[in-house]
Design an enzyme around this catalytic site. Structure first.
Site, mmCIF file in Angstrom:
data_model
loop_
_atom_site.group_PDB
_atom_site.id
_atom_site.type_symbol
_atom_site.label_atom_id
_atom_site.label_comp_id
_atom_site.label_asym_id
_atom_site.label_seq_id
_atom_site.Cartn_x
_atom_site.Cartn_y
_atom_site.Cartn_z
ATOM 1 N N SER A 30 0.832 -1.198 0.000
ATOM 2 C CA SER A 30 0.000 0.000 0.000
ATOM 3 C C SER A 30 0.872 1.254 0.000
ATOM 4 O O SER A 30 1.819 1.357 0.791
ATOM 5 C CB SER A 30 -0.911 0.031 1.227
ATOM 6 O OG SER A 30 -1.550 1.293 1.335
ATOM 7 N N ASN A 37 -1.454 6.544 -9.581
ATOM 8 C CA ASN A 37 -2.866 6.519 -9.932
ATOM 9 C C ASN A 37 -3.736 5.976 -8.795
ATOM 10 O O ASN A 37 -4.951 6.138 -8.825
ATOM 11 C CB ASN A 37 -3.029 5.640 -11.192
ATOM 12 C CG ASN A 37 -4.455 5.233 -11.452
ATOM 13 O OD1 ASN A 37 -5.249 6.017 -11.954
ATOM 14 N ND2 ASN A 37 -4.791 3.984 -11.113
ATOM 15 N N TYR A 82 -11.199 13.996 -0.827
ATOM 16 C CA TYR A 82 -10.700 13.698 -2.177
ATOM 17 C C TYR A 82 -10.247 14.979 -2.881
ATOM 18 O O TYR A 82 -9.173 15.033 -3.484
ATOM 19 C CB TYR A 82 -11.817 13.004 -2.948
ATOM 20 C CG TYR A 82 -11.490 12.565 -4.344
ATOM 21 C CD1 TYR A 82 -10.823 11.361 -4.573
ATOM 22 C CD2 TYR A 82 -11.885 13.318 -5.438
ATOM 23 C CE1 TYR A 82 -10.547 10.937 -5.869
ATOM 24 C CE2 TYR A 82 -11.618 12.908 -6.733
ATOM 25 C CZ TYR A 82 -10.951 11.715 -6.942
ATOM 26 O OH TYR A 82 -10.683 11.291 -8.218
ATOM 27 N N ALA A 135 -9.357 17.881 -1.561
ATOM 28 C CA ALA A 135 -8.162 18.453 -0.933
ATOM 29 C C ALA A 135 -6.908 17.686 -1.339
ATOM 30 O O ALA A 135 -5.865 18.280 -1.634
ATOM 31 C CB ALA A 135 -8.324 18.439 0.586
ATOM 32 N N ALA A 136 -7.013 16.363 -1.369
ATOM 33 C CA ALA A 136 -5.870 15.539 -1.752
ATOM 34 C C ALA A 136 -5.470 15.792 -3.202
ATOM 35 O O ALA A 136 -4.282 15.935 -3.524
ATOM 36 C CB ALA A 136 -6.199 14.059 -1.545
ATOM 37 N N LYS A 137 -6.456 15.864 -4.089
ATOM 38 C CA LYS A 137 -6.169 16.018 -5.504
ATOM 39 C C LYS A 137 -5.640 17.406 -5.833
ATOM 40 O O LYS A 137 -4.863 17.577 -6.786
ATOM 41 C CB LYS A 137 -7.429 15.708 -6.330
ATOM 42 C CG LYS A 137 -7.800 14.234 -6.334
ATOM 43 C CD LYS A 137 -6.644 13.354 -6.784
ATOM 44 C CE LYS A 137 -7.075 11.951 -7.144
ATOM 45 N NZ LYS A 137 -5.919 11.075 -7.455
ATOM 46 N N ALA A 153 -13.085 8.715 -16.462
ATOM 47 C CA ALA A 153 -13.459 7.524 -17.218
ATOM 48 C C ALA A 153 -14.483 6.760 -16.402
ATOM 49 O O ALA A 153 -14.561 6.895 -15.172
ATOM 50 C CB ALA A 153 -12.236 6.646 -17.499
#
Length: 309
Positions: free
Chosen positions: A75, A102, A167, A169-171, A199
């Site tokens: 991980s 990814n 999500y 904030a992380a991205k 996608a």
């Protein structure tokens, strides 16, 4: 169509390579000659559990097609896991040329109800996970004088979305990490770019996609492939890939308004001009967007006679 780009002799790591977009990236790179580490612990969409079969299945498919790949089921959520992923590339293939981060999980909740555990868990995979693989790979790439890094952001990271504060904030943070890697890697032929993909994959569960145009992972993978190739001529940029549309995203500014001093009321009075992006200003990350931003602001002050060179 002639021969597509090749990756013969290159070693690639793809995190989250067991399914969806990551699988598409891994199989494309392998089909064009790269030796690929397919990393995926195989957990559920929210990160729970493990399933070693996901990564191993992709490796089998690559091998059956005549390619070279090895599975990694660590991980990226921990520093030790991230280093183990990179060590797999070193141990099996003798180096690392390409890093595609990814891997991701989703834990949805309204901002007012999101738990701290769910916030941290998503940052651990998306943002800290990016650092956990970039940190051990980056010095190796710089020392070798070659590297291609592709990190994954999201429309949610650029524009936000409901119930994904963790999500988003992380991205958004991934963009900052990539920009620093691009700046520091520029002198060493190490590029770092961001893919902003969309996608229909496992992450689209629960969304009605019946009216969507074709938007499979195969429409995103060639963009990632180009960014991972030695001929890639850009760094410190963000590329959109959605339903066959490939575009560039960038941070832009309005030219702005200069005053030698401001009151709060004056900010309100000037708001329309402050926000006027009729003539947007963009500062490329490389070679020195940070410095260019400061110099642009200083120049406005100098033009007003307030600062003397």
């Amino acid at each position: 169509m002639g021969e597509d780009l090749r990756f013969d002799g290159r070693v690639a790591v793809v995190t989250g390579g067991g399914r969806g977009l990551g699988r598409s990236y891994a199989t494309l790179l392998a089909a064009h000659g790269a030796k690929v580490v397919v990393n995926d612990p195989g957990g559920s969409l929210d990160g729970a559990g493990v399933d070693d079969s996901a990564a191993h299945q992709v490796v089998r498919e690559i091998a059956e097609a005549g390619g070279h790949a090895v599975a990694s089921t660590e991980s990226v959520a921990t520093p030790e896991g991230g280093r183990a992923v990179i060590d797999t590339a070193l141990g099996h293939f003798g180096g690392i040329d390409i890093l595609v981060h990814n891997a991701g999980i989703v834990r949805r909740a309204p901002l007012s109800e999101m738990t701290y555990d769910d916030f941290e868990a998503v940052l651990d995979v998306h943002l800290r996970g990016a650092f956990h693989v970039v940190r051990p790979a980056f010095p190796l790439m710089c020392e070798a004088g070659y590297g291609r890094i592709v990190l994954t952001s999201s429309i949610g990271g650029l524009y936000g979305n409901d119930e994904v504060a963790n999500y988003a904030a992380a991205k958004a943070g991934v963009v900052g990490l990539s920009n620093v890697a691009a700046r520091e890697g520029a002198a060493h032929n190490v590029t770092s770019n961001v893919i902003v993909p969309a996608a229909v994959t496992r992450m689209a569960e629960g969304i009605d996609t019946s009216a969507y145009p074709p938007m499979g992972p195969e429409l995103v993978a060639p963009v990632v492939g180009y960014l991972a190739h030695e001929s890639c001529s850009v760094t410190g940029e963000m590329f959109i890939a959605l339903a066959g549309r490939v575009a560039m995203a960038a941070v832009t500014e309005s030219p702005g308004v200069y005053r030698p001093s401001w009151s709060m009321a004056e900010v309100g009075d000037e708001l329309d001009e402050i926000r006027d992006r009729t003539h947007p200003v963009t500062f490329p990350v490389v070679p020195d967007g940070h410095g260019d931003h400061i110099r642009y602001s200083f120049a406005m002050a100098r033009q007003a006679g307030q600062v003397h060179a």
